[in-house]
Design an enzyme around this catalytic site. Structure first.
Site, short mmCIF file in Angstrom:
data_model
loop_
_atom_site.label_atom_id
_atom_site.label_comp_id
_atom_site.label_asym_id
_atom_site.label_seq_id
_atom_site.Cartn_x
_atom_site.Cartn_y
_atom_site.Cartn_z
N THR A 135 0.69 -1.22 0.03
CA THR A 135 -0.11 0.13 -0.04
C THR A 135 0.90 1.20 -0.05
O THR A 135 0.56 2.35 -0.68
CB THR A 135 -1.01 -0.05 1.26
OG1 THR A 135 -1.51 -1.21 1.26
CG2 THR A 135 -2.11 1.15 0.95
N THR A 136 1.96 1.19 0.74
CA THR A 136 2.77 2.37 0.85
C THR A 136 3.65 2.68 -0.59
O THR A 136 3.61 3.77 -0.86
CB THR A 136 4.10 2.15 1.71
OG1 THR A 136 3.46 1.59 3.15
CG2 THR A 136 5.11 3.41 1.98
N TYR A 179 -12.69 -5.21 0.26
CA TYR A 179 -14.21 -4.88 -0.26
C TYR A 179 -15.09 -5.90 -0.41
O TYR A 179 -16.21 -5.59 0.02
CB TYR A 179 -13.88 -4.16 -1.42
CG TYR A 179 -15.12 -3.61 -2.10
CD1 TYR A 179 -15.63 -2.17 -1.77
CD2 TYR A 179 -15.92 -4.15 -3.17
CE1 TYR A 179 -16.73 -1.77 -2.09
CE2 TYR A 179 -17.45 -3.63 -3.52
CZ TYR A 179 -17.59 -2.29 -3.00
OH TYR A 179 -18.70 -1.81 -3.53
N TYR A 233 -0.74 -10.50 5.10
CA TYR A 233 -0.91 -9.08 5.52
C TYR A 233 -2.31 -8.95 5.85
O TYR A 233 -3.50 -8.82 5.46
CB TYR A 233 -0.54 -8.31 4.23
CG TYR A 233 -0.47 -6.76 4.56
CD1 TYR A 233 -0.50 -6.27 6.10
CD2 TYR A 233 -0.38 -5.99 3.53
CE1 TYR A 233 -0.54 -4.85 6.18
CE2 TYR A 233 -0.54 -4.40 3.77
CZ TYR A 233 -0.48 -3.89 5.11
OH TYR A 233 -0.31 -2.54 5.27
N ARG A 282 -7.92 -1.16 6.64
CA ARG A 282 -7.87 -0.73 5.15
C ARG A 282 -8.79 -1.81 4.36
O ARG A 282 -9.22 -1.69 3.41
CB ARG A 282 -6.51 -0.88 4.54
CG ARG A 282 -5.55 0.48 4.73
CD ARG A 282 -4.38 0.65 3.81
NE ARG A 282 -3.75 1.62 4.28
CZ ARG A 282 -3.45 2.94 3.54
NH1 ARG A 282 -4.38 3.00 2.54
NH2 ARG A 282 -3.05 3.81 3.96
N LYS A 311 2.32 -10.12 8.53
CA LYS A 311 2.42 -8.83 8.65
C LYS A 311 1.21 -8.40 9.59
O LYS A 311 0.27 -8.28 8.89
CB LYS A 311 2.68 -7.81 7.55
CG LYS A 311 2.98 -6.56 7.71
CD LYS A 311 2.77 -5.57 6.48
CE LYS A 311 2.83 -4.05 6.74
NZ LYS A 311 2.96 -3.38 5.44
N ILE A 322 7.70 -4.29 9.45
CA ILE A 322 7.49 -3.76 8.09
C ILE A 322 7.26 -2.40 8.14
O ILE A 322 5.82 -2.06 8.49
CB ILE A 322 6.79 -4.69 7.15
CG1 ILE A 322 7.27 -6.16 7.02
CG2 ILE A 322 6.59 -3.76 5.79
CD1 ILE A 322 6.35 -6.88 6.17
#
Length: 292
Positions: free
Chosen positions: A44-45, A107, A133, A138, A161, A203
């Protein structure tokens, strides 16, 4: 398998929004030189939601090339489409990545059984270590400890993560998934506390601009120098606050621009950060000794 300070890499872009391969590979080289233990491109970053598939694959290839086998590359390959996640994971393996970071499907909100089947399908399809993750803020869904323990039995699913910021979670995951299951914090503020609860690293977003400090903090922890690790944590805390005072990666890309590592550009729908955010980021970097 993975430990210490790993970085969730930004994707440097020019002022018109095009990827900047040269700046990206220079960032990777700098991270390795500063002591970062692992590289995570196109998370995402790295603005994976707004990269095309071709760009996504190219960033992974650039990262593997620039890393040159010196530190592991854990490529972001997640999707809310299982078939798409398999395709991206296959590419990561072909490109030479050491592992894949696969986010819980966003989603469409699968059940726990859906999560289990999604990750099992990816792990069955590609012989590459997979790090789950788990980031409920999010993705809207939270993988339960029980589901993660089921998935940990798969030989290709090696760790997590954990971006829940729930410090009871690594305790329970360690008990159910086993001490060898690689637990990495996905939340900068709690990196040391997560290690005390059974984690082996973080991370990090902040490591994009403070790689040496983040690496030294984890090295001090591993050496048993707890006071030193906590002193570095104190130095980094205002920076962590600033990196998340607006939606990431806006603040960290602005911070990287102050170091000459990237422009501050983020693709829409990410807006340019506010002037107050710029001031806060700069003050935090000065406080941490990053701009002196």
């Amino acid at each position: 398998m993975f430990k210490g300070s790993l970085v969730a890499l930004i994707s440097p872009m020019s002022a018109d929004g095009a990827l900047d391969p040269k700046a990206f590979q220079e960032l990777v080289a700098w991270q390795v030189a500063e002591g970062t233990s692992g590289l995570i491109p196109v998370g995402t970053t790295g603005e994976s939601p707004t990269l095309s598939h071709d760009e996504h694959r190219r960033v992974v290839e650039l990262c593997v090339e620039a890393a040159g086998g010196r530190v592991p590359v854990i490529a972001g390959t997640g999707s809310n489409s299982t078939a798409e996640a398999i395709a991206l994971t296959r590419h990561a393996k072909a490109a030479g990545a050491d592992a894949a970071l696969v986010v819980t499907p966003y989603y469409n909100k699968p059940t726990q059984e859906g999560l289990y089947l999604h990750f099992t399908a990816i792990a069955d399809a590609v012989d590459l270590p997979i790090v789950i993750y788990n980031i409920p803020p999010r993705s809207v869904i939270d993988m339960s400890v029980e589901t993660m323990a089921r998935l940990a039995r798969h030989p290709n699913i090696v760790g997590v993560k954990d971006a829940t910021a729930n410090l009871a979670r690594p305790l329970h995951t360690r008990l159910t998934a086993g001490a060898d299951f690689c637990q990495l914090s996905g939340e900068d503020h709690t990196a040391l506390a997560f290690r005390a609860a059974g984690g082996v690293g973080c991370i990090s977003v902040s490591a994009n601009v403070a790689p040496r400090l983040c690496a030294e903090m984890h090295a001090a922890w591993e050496a048993g120098n707890i006071a030193e690790a906590m002193a570095i944590q104190d130095r980094l805390t205002p920076l962590h606050d600033a990196m998340f005072c607006e939606t990431s990666p806006g603040p960290v890309k602005y911070a990287a621009s102050l170091l000459g590592k990237s422009t501050p550009f983020c693709r829409l729908p990410m807006a340019p950060v506010a002037e107050s955010t710029k001031e806060r980021v700069k003050a935090a970097m000065l406080s941490a000794g990053l701009l002196n």
